[in-house]
Design an enzyme around this catalytic site. Structure first.
Site, short mmCIF file in Angstrom:
data_model
loop_
_atom_site.label_atom_id
_atom_site.label_comp_id
_atom_site.label_asym_id
_atom_site.label_seq_id
_atom_site.Cartn_x
_atom_site.Cartn_y
_atom_site.Cartn_z
CB CYS A 45 -0.92 -0.01 1.21
SG CYS A 45 -1.86 1.51 1.43
CB CYS A 48 0.69 1.48 4.27
SG CYS A 48 -1.01 0.88 4.25
#
Length: 453
Positions: A45, A48
């Site tokens: 991600c 993230c």
């Protein structure tokens, strides 16, 4: 096997050094022990990865508090993510005993720390003096906060309802209570006890229907007043704003875009006039907001537009509207007229929840995921997409290039076998000389040449 004592020791060491703990499924056994700030992430991600250094700063800032900071790979421990009701990455949650709250604000160190401060409570904080009142007002100069004014009788009906509403919205905003003497003389009350909201350098008072305060009416009023007239909203917080039940007038403005600096300033000025100075017209039905990028707006339109861009969204129906004029030509008159037209149902809407839009969104989300993986890690992209594609291509090529069995040659071979005489099933009728196994294993001696005794 790592025991619970070992897990607790690691937690304490992490607290001492201010480290963000990498947790596993054992958090399920310890989640109700103390206060936890947890991040659920995915290794691929991109959001993230952007949050990682910020989250480590949060961990360092909370080192001296009693809040333990950790993170969990939600793709590896899927059952843990399911237990915490994680629906996307990254997700930040605060857990304390039976309480659990989800962070929906902007992913900055300041906003996450403020989220933790709100979640720890209490839901209603007391103001004891006028000096404390001015401190609170200064601390929330660019925010919204609510204030109950009364004798603070725990059995007071309005205070009881106010406390219940504060428990529901505890992580969204701040709630305070105090007596009448904490207010400056320029604040005039229409009723007593009462509830005030402070925002946009003004204050507004709760007006109970028919003079009788009810929890439902107070909750509705708090819900519709909990944002400023024209706030900056992060993409993760859009669902929280949508719960207000208003039509959202969203505009994406890139503050670092020097090329469109004049256009961005003009857009902000026009919307500010409508939101603040024409509040009687639009406040009850519309909520104005701006975002620092166009990602959320693009996810609604299923497009890849660049800022500045404007979208009007009805969260109840999932329909959206696009202004018919260019944003560089925006004025208070044409925007006000367009919003009035939307209000009375005279404008064509797009989107919705139909089958075609669902299919279109499926392909759009897939495309966005592929781009996100490519931007976050080239090697991961190759492993997830390129390698399987190569394997499938090789298999398909092998199947297509395989030589087919020649049925005619097979028939000719069968006919040759029939012409030569006996088949395998007639091996018992063959003379010994034609028995291959016998001729190999037991060769016949020639008469007159036997070995002498």
């Amino acid at each position: 096997m790592k025991t619970p004592a070992y897990f607790c020791l690691l937690v304490q060491i992490g607290k001492i050094v201010g480290q963000v703990l990498e947790l596993d499924e054992r958090i399920l056994d310890h989640r109700k022990n103390g206060k936890w700030l947890l991040e659920f992430y995915a290794p691929w991600c991109g959001h993230c990865k952007k949050l990682e250094p910020i989250y480590h700063q949060v961990g360092a800032a909370l080192r001296s508090s009693d809040v333990k900071v950790g993170k969990i790979d939600a793709t590896r421990y899927t059952h843990v993510a399911s237990e915490f009701d994680v629906r996307g990455y990254p997700t930040i949650k605060y857990s304390e005993g039976e309480k659990m709250y989800t962070f929906r604000g902007e992913r900055s160190k300041e906003d996450i720390l403020e989220f933790v401060n709100k979640a720890q409570g209490p839901a209603v904080r007391k103001i004891a003096s006028i000096g404390k009142y001015y401190n609170v007002k200064s601390d929330h100069s660019d925010q919204v906060f609510f204030l109950y004014i009364g004798d603070e009788d725990p059995h007071d009906d309005l205070l009881v309802k106010y406390s219940e509403v504060a428990d529901k919205f505890i992580v969204q905003m701040y709630f305070y209570s105090g007596k009448k003497n904490i207010l400056p003389k320029d604040i005039k009350l229409k009723s007593y006890p009462t509830v005030l909201v402070f925002k946009d350098s003004e204050y507004f008072e709760y007006e109970a229907p028919d003079g009788i305060p009810t929890k439902s009416s107070l909750e509705f009023w708090v819900n519709t007043e909990r944002y400023q007239a024209f706030p900056k909203v992060a993409g993760g917080n859009i669902n929280d704003v949508a719960e207000m039940g208003k039509i959202l007038v969203m505009v994406a403005i890139d503050e670092n875009d020097k090329e469109n600096e004049k256009v961005n300033s003009r857009i902000k000025d026009v919307i500010t006039i409508l939101a603040k100075h024409q509040k009687d017209k639009f406040h009850s039905r519309f909520q104005f907001l701006w975002m620092p990028d166009a990602e959320t707006i693009n996810s609604i339109m299923l497009s890849f537009a660049a800022a500045p861009v404007m979208l009007i969204l009805d969260p109840e129906t999932h329909y959206f509207y696009m202004p018919p004029f260019k944003l560089e030509n925006i004025t208070t008159e044409n925007l006000a007229a367009y919003l009035e037209s939307i209000k009375h149902g005279k404008e064509d809407a797009y989107g919705g929840t139909g089958f075609f839009m669902r299919v279109k969104r499926l392909f759009y989300d897939l495309l966005v995921m592929v781009v996100s993986v490519w931007q976050s890690s080239r090697w991961l992209f190759l492993l997830m997409f390129c390698l399987p594609t190569v394997v499938i291509s090789i298999v398909c090529y092998s199947l297509c290039c395989m030589e087919p069995i020649d049925d005619e040659n097979a028939d000719e071979f069968d006919e040759d076998e029939d012409e030569d005489g006996y088949l395998l099933e007639n091996r018992d009728d063959l003379p010994p000389a034609y028995d291959e196994q016998a001729s190999i294993e037991t060769p016949q001696a020639v008469k007159g040449h036997e070995k002498a005794e």
